[in-house]
Design an enzyme around this catalytic site. Sequence first.
Site, PDB file in Angstrom:
ATOM      1  N   CYS A   2       0.870  -1.170   0.000  1.00 20.18           N
ATOM      2  CA  CYS A   2       0.000   0.000   0.000  1.00 20.18           C
ATOM      3  C   CYS A   2       0.906   1.219   0.000  1.00 20.18           C
ATOM      4  O   CYS A   2       2.114   1.103   0.185  1.00 20.18           O
ATOM      5  CB  CYS A   2      -0.859   0.047   1.250  1.00 20.18           C
ATOM      6  N   ARG A  27       1.342   1.652  -6.131  1.00 25.49           N
ATOM      7  CA  ARG A  27       1.499   0.717  -5.013  1.00 25.49           C
ATOM      8  C   ARG A  27       0.189   0.026  -4.644  1.00 25.49           C
ATOM      9  O   ARG A  27       0.165  -0.846  -3.779  1.00 25.49           O
ATOM     10  CB  ARG A  27       2.042   1.452  -3.778  1.00 25.49           C
ATOM     11  N   TRP A  73      -3.770  -1.593  -1.255  1.00 25.11           N
ATOM     12  CA  TRP A  73      -3.672  -2.833  -2.033  1.00 25.11           C
ATOM     13  C   TRP A  73      -4.114  -3.906  -1.054  1.00 25.11           C
ATOM     14  O   TRP A  73      -3.352  -4.345  -0.199  1.00 25.11           O
ATOM     15  CB  TRP A  73      -2.229  -3.052  -2.474  1.00 25.11           C
ATOM     16  N   ASN A 100       0.855  -0.275   5.924  1.00 26.42           N
ATOM     17  CA  ASN A 100       1.267  -1.056   4.767  1.00 26.42           C
ATOM     18  C   ASN A 100       1.943  -2.312   5.299  1.00 26.42           C
ATOM     19  O   ASN A 100       2.726  -2.235   6.237  1.00 26.42           O
ATOM     20  CB  ASN A 100       2.248  -0.223   3.929  1.00 26.42           C
ATOM     21  N   GLY A 101       1.639  -3.482   4.700  1.00 32.19           N
ATOM     22  CA  GLY A 101       2.295  -4.719   5.142  1.00 32.19           C
ATOM     23  C   GLY A 101       1.304  -5.647   5.816  1.00 32.19           C
ATOM     24  O   GLY A 101       0.088  -5.521   5.630  1.00 32.19           O
ATOM     25  N   GLU A 480       9.897 -21.461 -17.904  1.00 32.27           N
ATOM     26  CA  GLU A 480       9.726 -20.065 -17.492  1.00 32.27           C
ATOM     27  C   GLU A 480      10.984 -19.241 -17.807  1.00 32.27           C
ATOM     28  O   GLU A 480      10.888 -18.089 -18.249  1.00 32.27           O
ATOM     29  CB  GLU A 480       9.368 -20.013 -15.996  1.00 32.27           C
ATOM     30  N   LYS A 484      10.989 -15.988 -20.276  1.00 36.41           N
ATOM     31  CA  LYS A 484      11.499 -14.656 -19.895  1.00 36.41           C
ATOM     32  C   LYS A 484      12.461 -14.148 -20.949  1.00 36.41           C
ATOM     33  O   LYS A 484      12.404 -12.990 -21.367  1.00 36.41           O
ATOM     34  CB  LYS A 484      12.222 -14.696 -18.539  1.00 36.41           C
ATOM     35  N   GLU A 487      10.654 -13.222 -24.216  1.00 29.49           N
ATOM     36  CA  GLU A 487       9.771 -12.059 -24.074  1.00 29.49           C
ATOM     37  C   GLU A 487      10.531 -10.737 -24.085  1.00 29.49           C
ATOM     38  O   GLU A 487      10.110  -9.785 -24.723  1.00 29.49           O
ATOM     39  CB  GLU A 487       9.030 -12.123 -22.734  1.00 29.49           C
ATOM     40  N   HIS A 503      14.901 -36.630 -28.700  1.00 27.83           N
ATOM     41  CA  HIS A 503      13.827 -36.964 -29.643  1.00 27.83           C
ATOM     42  C   HIS A 503      13.546 -35.814 -30.612  1.00 27.83           C
ATOM     43  O   HIS A 503      12.485 -35.790 -31.247  1.00 27.83           O
ATOM     44  CB  HIS A 503      12.567 -37.350 -28.880  1.00 27.83           C
ATOM     45  N   LYS A 602       0.001  -6.568 -20.540  1.00 26.26           N
ATOM     46  CA  LYS A 602       0.048  -7.078 -19.161  1.00 26.26           C
ATOM     47  C   LYS A 602      -1.194  -7.920 -18.852  1.00 26.26           C
ATOM     48  O   LYS A 602      -1.115  -8.910 -18.142  1.00 26.26           O
ATOM     49  CB  LYS A 602       0.166  -5.905 -18.184  1.00 26.26           C
TER      50      LYS A 602
END
Length: 607
Positions: A2, A27, A73, A100-101, A480, A484, A487, A503, A602
């Site tokens: 936040c 945030r 958030w 925040n947290g 992954e 990355k 991308e 193969h 996104k």
Amino acid sequence: MCGIVGYVGERPCKELLLAGLERLEYRGYDSAGICLLNGDVAITRRVGRVDALREAVGDALHPATTGLAHTRWATHGGVTESNAHPVEACEGSGVTVVHNGIIENYVGLRRDLAGAGHEFHTDTDSEVIAHLVESQYSGDLVEAVRLAYAQLHGHFAFAVLHRDHADEIVAARRQCPLVVGVGEGEMFMASAIPAFLRETRRVQYVMDDEIVVARPDGATFLDPRGTVIERPVEDVDWDDDAAEKQGYETFMLKEILEQPQAIADTIGERLYHGELQLDGLNLSEEQIRGLSRVVILACGTAYHAGLIGRYLLEEWARLPAESDIASEWRYRHPVIDEHSLVIAVSQSGETIDTLAAMKEARDHGAHVLAVTNIMGSQMTRDADSVLYTRAGLEIGVAASKTFTAQVTLMYLLALKLGLVRGTIATERAAKLLAEVRSLPDLAQRTLDRIDAVEPVAERFWQNEFFLYLGRYIGLPIALEGALKLKEISYIPTDAYAAGEMKHGPIALLDESTPVVVVATDNHVYEKVISNVEEVRARGAHVIAVATDGNEDIKQVAEHVFYLPRTEPELQAALAILPLQQLAYGIARRRGLDIDKPRNLAKTVTVE
Ligand code: F6R
């Protein structure tokens, strides 16, 4: 994650606080609030963006010269006006808090405070801070905050106003950011420098486990025992854009480095004193024991996290598990029923194929669990239950911290199901839980080893093809890692199950090919090494990800990225980190727009 903004000084502060919030909106933007201290405390909160708050408070000048504001958030408690900050203690107490947290021990504190007569108005963990300060207050706000702070577990930053302390903001931090902006006869306080950068470039950093008291003429820093600490004033020379990235060259780099925090937040209070609690799972123990299979559905990076989940659920919960690409699965004729658990994983919670797959699953009577990073997203409305990753807002288009947060949640979920189903020995579960607890620290140690990655990026950044290999939980990591690189650097990559290489893809290898191999310690390690030998025999260059202490691998790999030792399954959350750093290092050398790779979005809301 936040955003906090505070002001104490001589100027009317409403506009300063709103402007600060706008700079911190990245945030979190599900709700916002402001508290203005002018004899009494005037609080306004709104669901939605800061715009909605701005409209609610209106244009009229407000005389208050002390105030706090917050952009939320959500982690604990839904996105509602009453859960927005600032939060208040009991009526008439005059105590107001922004936070925040995560307060990990809020359940126990809330129970004790409620037992002592405190009335709670929100579903947040934050509210316990307000009531704790109220309960400790006897005229000295700084002392009350210090005593309250000592009772909190978790990672957090918070700031407190009291009606009877007109020129004072008292704040504290543990692991979450907090910084003071130093003006002439005025002080700012914020989660990040951009909040006040237009007003002052002079800052004092609040360090971990410190309490700070801001008054118009300066800030005082205290350790948890109340001893005063000297803190220098420093100048920042960032421009506005750099400030939003907090000095990092890109959001993606910032987000890669935020992964220890994202993992820690995702674990949060769910794992406390060895007890694993997954509020939001919304399945009774009987339902969990009655499950016949699990299907994990997702796209892209989230699909790779789902693949890891599949191994974990099979191993720990002994459930038949599969993971599939949502856009494929939705057009199959899946065999599922009311004893199936379907887990939809999505950073955004809005990916159209994942949403459609969820609908298909629900139509067949399955219980649909959403795993997402965005509170209030469409997915959370369509699911039977929701577990949030808590990676905070991810701005870089290529996912990084949301992936490790998803993998972390898979660990927690598979362990929970295993414990309820009695398929994992208590001792083994305790060991795994302890290791999960130390993941943020292990992730930090892994990221700190960037020096091993940079020379590899330097050597291979001009190559035109990379192959990635892995087996078992190393396979999703290879997938992954390859995603990355393609991308953000636009280098063609292939990622394969190492045993499958012969193969087909082996035909791609020649003396110029870099081959990234995930070779962490586990039961398939020897097999992976056999595949590495096949690569070497074709003259290709092996870059291995391996476990600390494995010196032998240097005989077959030209470069090794070492990971701290942990349980074999947990290495997955670490193994991706050097591969993200490698992709990043290569893309940077190619001079590309890393935060906004061409053709990508996104959130993918089209089929
Ligand atoms: C890759 C990436 C994408 C997303 C995919 C799913 O870096 O970000 O592959 O993972 O588009 O998006 P979510 O997770 O929002 O459903």
